[in-house]
Design a protein around this motif. Sequence first.
Motif, PDB file in Angstrom:
ATOM      1  N   VAL A 190       0.851  -1.194   0.000  1.00 22.51           N
ATOM      2  CA  VAL A 190       0.000   0.000   0.000  1.00 22.51           C
ATOM      3  C   VAL A 190       0.884   1.240   0.000  1.00 22.51           C
ATOM      4  O   VAL A 190       1.832   1.349   0.781  1.00 22.51           O
ATOM      5  N   VAL A 191       0.530   2.177  -0.894  1.00 25.82           N
ATOM      6  CA  VAL A 191       1.310   3.395  -1.069  1.00 25.82           C
ATOM      7  C   VAL A 191       0.359   4.579  -1.058  1.00 25.82           C
ATOM      8  O   VAL A 191      -0.745   4.504  -1.626  1.00 25.82           O
ATOM      9  N   ALA A 192       0.786   5.678  -0.418  1.00 28.74           N
ATOM     10  CA  ALA A 192       0.031   6.930  -0.465  1.00 28.74           C
ATOM     11  C   ALA A 192       0.605   7.810  -1.563  1.00 28.74           C
ATOM     12  O   ALA A 192       1.818   7.998  -1.655  1.00 28.74           O
ATOM     13  N   ILE A 193      -0.300   8.338  -2.408  1.00 26.94           N
ATOM     14  CA  ILE A 193       0.107   9.143  -3.553  1.00 26.94           C
ATOM     15  C   ILE A 193      -0.513  10.524  -3.398  1.00 26.94           C
ATOM     16  O   ILE A 193      -1.751  10.652  -3.341  1.00 26.94           O
ATOM     17  N   ASP A 234     -11.669   5.269   9.936  1.00 23.23           N
ATOM     18  CA  ASP A 234     -12.972   5.913   9.712  1.00 23.23           C
ATOM     19  C   ASP A 234     -13.016   6.668   8.392  1.00 23.23           C
ATOM     20  O   ASP A 234     -14.070   7.182   8.014  1.00 23.23           O
ATOM     21  N   LYS A 235     -11.841   6.794   7.733  1.00 22.18           N
ATOM     22  CA  LYS A 235     -11.756   7.464   6.423  1.00 22.18           C
ATOM     23  C   LYS A 235     -12.320   8.881   6.477  1.00 22.18           C
ATOM     24  O   LYS A 235     -13.145   9.283   5.673  1.00 22.18           O
ATOM     25  N   LYS A 236     -11.825   9.629   7.444  1.00 20.98           N
ATOM     26  CA  LYS A 236     -12.308  11.006   7.582  1.00 20.98           C
ATOM     27  C   LYS A 236     -11.208  11.877   8.164  1.00 20.98           C
ATOM     28  O   LYS A 236     -10.220  11.394   8.733  1.00 20.98           O
ATOM     29  N   LEU A 237     -11.383  13.180   8.009  1.00 23.39           N
ATOM     30  CA  LEU A 237     -10.462  14.162   8.581  1.00 23.39           C
ATOM     31  C   LEU A 237     -10.767  14.317  10.055  1.00 23.39           C
ATOM     32  O   LEU A 237     -11.904  14.634  10.431  1.00 23.39           O
ATOM     33  N   ILE A 238      -9.776  14.079  10.901  1.00 21.98           N
ATOM     34  CA  ILE A 238     -10.029  14.172  12.345  1.00 21.98           C
ATOM     35  C   ILE A 238      -9.482  15.453  12.938  1.00 21.98           C
ATOM     36  O   ILE A 238      -9.920  15.869  14.013  1.00 21.98           O
ATOM     37  N   LYS A 254      -0.051  -3.761  -5.679  1.00 27.53           N
ATOM     38  CA  LYS A 254       0.002  -5.173  -6.088  1.00 27.53           C
ATOM     39  C   LYS A 254      -1.156  -5.528  -7.005  1.00 27.53           C
ATOM     40  O   LYS A 254      -0.997  -6.245  -8.001  1.00 27.53           O
ATOM     41  N   PHE A 255      -2.340  -4.983  -6.682  1.00 32.56           N
ATOM     42  CA  PHE A 255      -3.526  -5.281  -7.481  1.00 32.56           C
ATOM     43  C   PHE A 255      -4.002  -4.068  -8.270  1.00 32.56           C
ATOM     44  O   PHE A 255      -5.044  -4.149  -8.930  1.00 32.56           O
ATOM     45  N   ASP A 256      -3.269  -2.955  -8.178  1.00 31.24           N
ATOM     46  CA  ASP A 256      -3.657  -1.716  -8.860  1.00 31.24           C
ATOM     47  C   ASP A 256      -5.085  -1.334  -8.486  1.00 31.24           C
ATOM     48  O   ASP A 256      -5.953  -1.083  -9.332  1.00 31.24           O
ATOM     49  N   GLU A 257      -5.333  -1.241  -7.183  1.00 27.31           N
ATOM     50  CA  GLU A 257      -6.660  -0.880  -6.679  1.00 27.31           C
ATOM     51  C   GLU A 257      -6.540   0.306  -5.743  1.00 27.31           C
ATOM     52  O   GLU A 257      -5.620   0.380  -4.925  1.00 27.31           O
ATOM     53  N   THR A 258      -7.458   1.224  -5.850  1.00 30.44           N
ATOM     54  CA  THR A 258      -7.518   2.377  -4.949  1.00 30.44           C
ATOM     55  C   THR A 258      -8.331   2.004  -3.728  1.00 30.44           C
ATOM     56  O   THR A 258      -9.514   1.615  -3.848  1.00 30.44           O
ATOM     57  N   LEU A 259      -7.730   2.124  -2.573  1.00 30.22           N
ATOM     58  CA  LEU A 259      -8.414   1.744  -1.337  1.00 30.22           C
ATOM     59  C   LEU A 259      -9.254   2.885  -0.781  1.00 30.22           C
ATOM     60  O   LEU A 259     -10.367   2.667  -0.313  1.00 30.22           O
ATOM     61  N   MET A 260      -8.725   4.093  -0.810  1.00 30.43           N
ATOM     62  CA  MET A 260      -9.471   5.256  -0.304  1.00 30.43           C
ATOM     63  C   MET A 260      -8.862   6.517  -0.875  1.00 30.43           C
ATOM     64  O   MET A 260      -7.717   6.540  -1.336  1.00 30.43           O
ATOM     65  N   LYS A 261      -9.681   7.584  -0.847  1.00 30.28           N
ATOM     66  CA  LYS A 261      -9.258   8.887  -1.350  1.00 30.28           C
ATOM     67  C   LYS A 261      -9.573   9.956  -0.311  1.00 30.28           C
ATOM     68  O   LYS A 261     -10.608   9.897   0.354  1.00 30.28           O
ATOM     69  N   PHE A 262      -8.663  10.901  -0.207  1.00 31.11           N
ATOM     70  CA  PHE A 262      -8.887  12.063   0.651  1.00 31.11           C
ATOM     71  C   PHE A 262      -8.587  13.317  -0.170  1.00 31.11           C
ATOM     72  O   PHE A 262      -7.825  13.270  -1.140  1.00 31.11           O
ATOM     73  N   ARG A 263      -9.165  14.423   0.251  1.00 37.17           N
ATOM     74  CA  ARG A 263      -8.944  15.656  -0.494  1.00 37.17           C
ATOM     75  C   ARG A 263      -8.767  16.828   0.465  1.00 37.17           C
ATOM     76  O   ARG A 263      -9.533  16.977   1.412  1.00 37.17           O
ATOM     77  N   GLN A 264      -7.733  17.635   0.222  1.00 38.24           N
ATOM     78  CA  GLN A 264      -7.491  18.867   0.969  1.00 38.24           C
ATOM     79  C   GLN A 264      -7.623  20.044   0.008  1.00 38.24           C
ATOM     80  O   GLN A 264      -7.174  19.963  -1.133  1.00 38.24           O
ATOM     81  N   ASP A 265      -8.232  21.115   0.484  1.00 40.12           N
ATOM     82  CA  ASP A 265      -8.479  22.286  -0.364  1.00 40.12           C
ATOM     83  C   ASP A 265      -7.407  23.345  -0.205  1.00 40.12           C
ATOM     84  O   ASP A 265      -7.664  24.531  -0.442  1.00 40.12           O
ATOM     85  N   TRP A 266      -6.214  22.930   0.177  1.00 43.27           N
ATOM     86  CA  TRP A 266      -5.140  23.898   0.436  1.00 43.27           C
ATOM     87  C   TRP A 266      -4.072  23.883  -0.651  1.00 43.27           C
ATOM     88  O   TRP A 266      -2.984  24.417  -0.455  1.00 43.27           O
ATOM     89  N   GLY A 267      -4.334  23.232  -1.777  1.00 44.83           N
ATOM     90  CA  GLY A 267      -3.349  23.183  -2.842  1.00 44.83           C
ATOM     91  C   GLY A 267      -2.673  21.830  -2.931  1.00 44.83           C
ATOM     92  O   GLY A 267      -3.106  20.847  -2.304  1.00 44.83           O
ATOM     93  N   PRO A 268      -1.609  21.728  -3.709  1.00 44.26           N
ATOM     94  CA  PRO A 268      -0.926  20.437  -3.901  1.00 44.26           C
ATOM     95  C   PRO A 268      -0.417  19.852  -2.591  1.00 44.26           C
ATOM     96  O   PRO A 268      -0.103  20.565  -1.641  1.00 44.26           O
ATOM     97  N   ILE A 269      -0.339  18.525  -2.571  1.00 43.83           N
ATOM     98  CA  ILE A 269       0.215  17.818  -1.413  1.00 43.83           C
ATOM     99  C   ILE A 269       1.741  17.926  -1.469  1.00 43.83           C
ATOM    100  O   ILE A 269       2.359  17.549  -2.466  1.00 43.83           O
ATOM    101  N   THR A 270       2.348  18.450  -0.416  1.00 46.69           N
ATOM    102  CA  THR A 270       3.806  18.624  -0.412  1.00 46.69           C
ATOM    103  C   THR A 270       4.538  17.437   0.206  1.00 46.69           C
ATOM    104  O   THR A 270       5.647  17.111  -0.216  1.00 46.69           O
ATOM    105  N   SER A 271       3.926  16.786   1.195  1.00 48.28           N
ATOM    106  CA  SER A 271       4.569  15.632   1.834  1.00 48.28           C
ATOM    107  C   SER A 271       3.520  14.840   2.604  1.00 48.28           C
ATOM    108  O   SER A 271       2.484  15.380   3.008  1.00 48.28           O
ATOM    109  N   ILE A 272       3.800  13.557   2.817  1.00 51.39           N
ATOM    110  CA  ILE A 272       2.878  12.632   3.483  1.00 51.39           C
ATOM    111  C   ILE A 272       3.669  11.809   4.483  1.00 51.39           C
ATOM    112  O   ILE A 272       4.833  11.463   4.250  1.00 51.39           O
TER     113      ILE A 272
END
Length: 895
Positions: free
Chosen positions: A205-208, A265-269, A221-239
């Motif tokens: 599992v990799v975070a992109i 829970d797949k949510k912003l805490i 391994k299976f080329d499947e997306t497990l979950m998606k999150f979105r931030q409204d602050w611009g591009p993701i700089t680091s994870i």
Amino acid sequence: MERGAGGCTGSALFAGFRALGLFSTDIAHVVRFSALKRRFYVTTCVGKSFHTYDVQKLSLVAVSNSLPQDICCMAADGRLVFAAYGNVFSAFARNKEVVHTFKGHKAEIHLLQPFGDHIISVDTDSILIIWHIYSEEEYLQLTFDKSVFKISAILHPSTYLNKILLGSEQGSLQLWNVKSNKLLYTFQGWKIGVTALQQAPAVDVVAIGLMSGQVIIHNIKFDETLMKFRQDWGPITSISFRTDGHPIMAAGSPCGHIGLWDLEDKKLINQMRNAHSTAIAGLTFLHREPLLVTNGADNALRIWIFDGPTGEGRLLRFRMGHSAPLTKIRYYGQNGQQILSASQDGTLQSFSTIHEKFNKSLGHGLINKKRVKRKGLQNAMSVRLPPITKFAAEEARESDWDSIIACHQGKLSCSTWNYQRSTIGAYFLKPKELKKDDITATAVDITSCGNFAVIGLSSGTVDVYNMQSGIHRGSFGEDQAHKGSVRGVAVDGLNQLTITTGSEGLLKFWNFKNKILIHSMSLDSSPNMMLLHRDSGILGLALDDFSICVLDIETRKIVREFSGHQGQINDLAFSPDGRWLISASMDCSVRTWDLPSGCLIDSFLLDSAPLNVTMSPTGDFLATSHVDHLGIYLWSNISLYSVVSLRPLPTDYVPSVVMLPGTCQTQDVELSGETTEPSDEMIEYDSPEQLSEQLVTLSLLPESRWKNLLNLDVIKKKNKPKEPPKVPKSAPFFIPTVPGLVPRYAAPEQNNDPHQSKVVNLGILAQKSDFCLKLEEGLVNNKYEAALNLLKELGPSGIETELRSLCPDCGGSVEVMQSFLKMIGMMLDRKRDFELAQAYLALFLKLHLKMLPSEPVLLEEMTKLSSQVEENWIHLQSLFNQSMCILNYIKSALL
């Protein structure tokens, strides 16, 4: 050092020491774990070098050597730290020295990925090269088409042997086997550029992170997306992922905010807003610890701990400098250990020259602190004061009330600050009645007692306020002190005089207590700034025509004028003793003027124009700040620890460019050999034995060698032992020595010949001394230096023994006595060792006065000596009398 035109080697007075206040840039940090010490270390980039901090206390562990250019990306494995600059990158061992350098790229390197015994580097042309670390050889080179697949991120997935995952600006991803040089799989992606790749705690599992602000949790391994999150602050700089049992992911943004996502829970805490004032350059959760390390381009390194019930991080430790260029720096206090600095970011900070743990921030200036406390930090930005442009500080009453006064850009009111509490003070000082709204404060000063603040305004008004109560205590002049804007104010050390200067070109002296004008004088040009050295009463003025005037406030006259700068003079600084005036100008030069001689004694150029310059109260360091630089740069005063030539520089002197000092104190050790070579100007003067043949010269022997020669019999009686010496019971502990002024070990007696005769040779008993032999040689060759040197090495008793043995009754001869008198005559002729000649002659006459008249040869020599002694004494006596007469006249005359 050669100080002629074109042949200089930098500054002769100041050497770069180190930089203060630099902690981070926009390059992501690197976290390493030391298995030997069982602790984490974080490495941050600071321009051309990097710092390594211990995460436990955030103390500075090591500073690397400088690289030729600024670092553009970093990476690290268990042993080495890799830093790229331009199209080259180097490997550092022990966080300090370069051990490997890798050259082969033609474009700038922007990605590095350690890979076992190999290192992968990617440049902006999407050329990927795999290097063997220890041989520095290329293992593999891959070239990608920038228009189709421009590499923007790289990752080595866990448990994927010999495989790397590449992300592109076009949005697709590729999985490569670098050992077989094969493309294993291409992920189509989401048609949005990839900005970050991070391995999740779960295998496969990799975070992109994407340009749109999305974070995709993907199973490669299976080329499947497990979950998606979105931030409204611009591009993701680091994870980064927490690995201490909590399924939390942190994602950084260009706004300085950090989003915390719950993966179950797949949510912003939670949101960590304004974690940095600029983009998040890097964030890393420490392995199996609730600690998050972040850094940004705001020159800050912070560690957050997640120990609260809501999962929100609180600030645990930090190292922070200014996030914008500096506007003003000044030493605070008399120990030379703290430097106050104001910046365009609106903060006032104190940096320690001793250790970073003593740094402290006095914070942002707030218009209404109570309102901010009541409504929260969300409204703090709207009530912050503009950046500080000028400030003055005095530590005399810092424990009683505020000790700093500052004026702000475009503001009329001046704020007070408390250094001990590290916060803004209680008062905003400004006059109550004003006719115009566009008036601003332009100059400030605090009296040496710390009780009063003097503030000059752009309208020409100069007001006095009480620092304890903030009450207005009067103004200088009937309506205004100057017709133009006030460019400088200063109060002398005794609160007797106040000096003000305005843009109309007038310099005015006021009585501090009754505010009456004492004296006014016009200057050749409008002044730019003013600085007073209170201890000496010397006033320095920088004028708009790029010249400098120096005045004595007692006589109120210009005593020195300096010219030579080719740009606006930004700042002035006096040395603690008031002998040097140091000026910084927009022509990128720093010049040192010697006030007693009125000459330029040092000058050097810098890559960036110096905005501020201040000298330590102890004289050990010069501190400077520069255009577009965030740090304070310290220069050590070479004259404190080595011989420095203070000769004036020639008119055709061309200063050379000096590099700004780095953050490492020892980076310039290899250059010290050049600067320590002695020059013709710096060789110490070696005085000759005799300055002139006409001058009477004394010897350098102590008085004990010649002063008591006539009183030896009295001294011997006083020193006569009361009891006979006792034989020691055992062998002496110390090696036996030969008695004399120069200690020498006694040679052991050697008796190797068993058949040695027992008949005593009486000739040995009558053997002449070395002194007598040298005197006999002097009769032949007329050279007496050797005999005189033998006498100089003897003590008073030895001298008496030698002179007594010159008599024929004691083993000497008349010829030897004649030779001795000729030696004294030679000493009187040359006028050297004058006091020795007199003492030796006096002792000789005392010992042999009875037999001298009976020898005609000795009488003849005595007659010659008598005339010589009388002539020398008459000459000396006339000089003594003349000097005493002048001294008596000076003592008694009414001058």
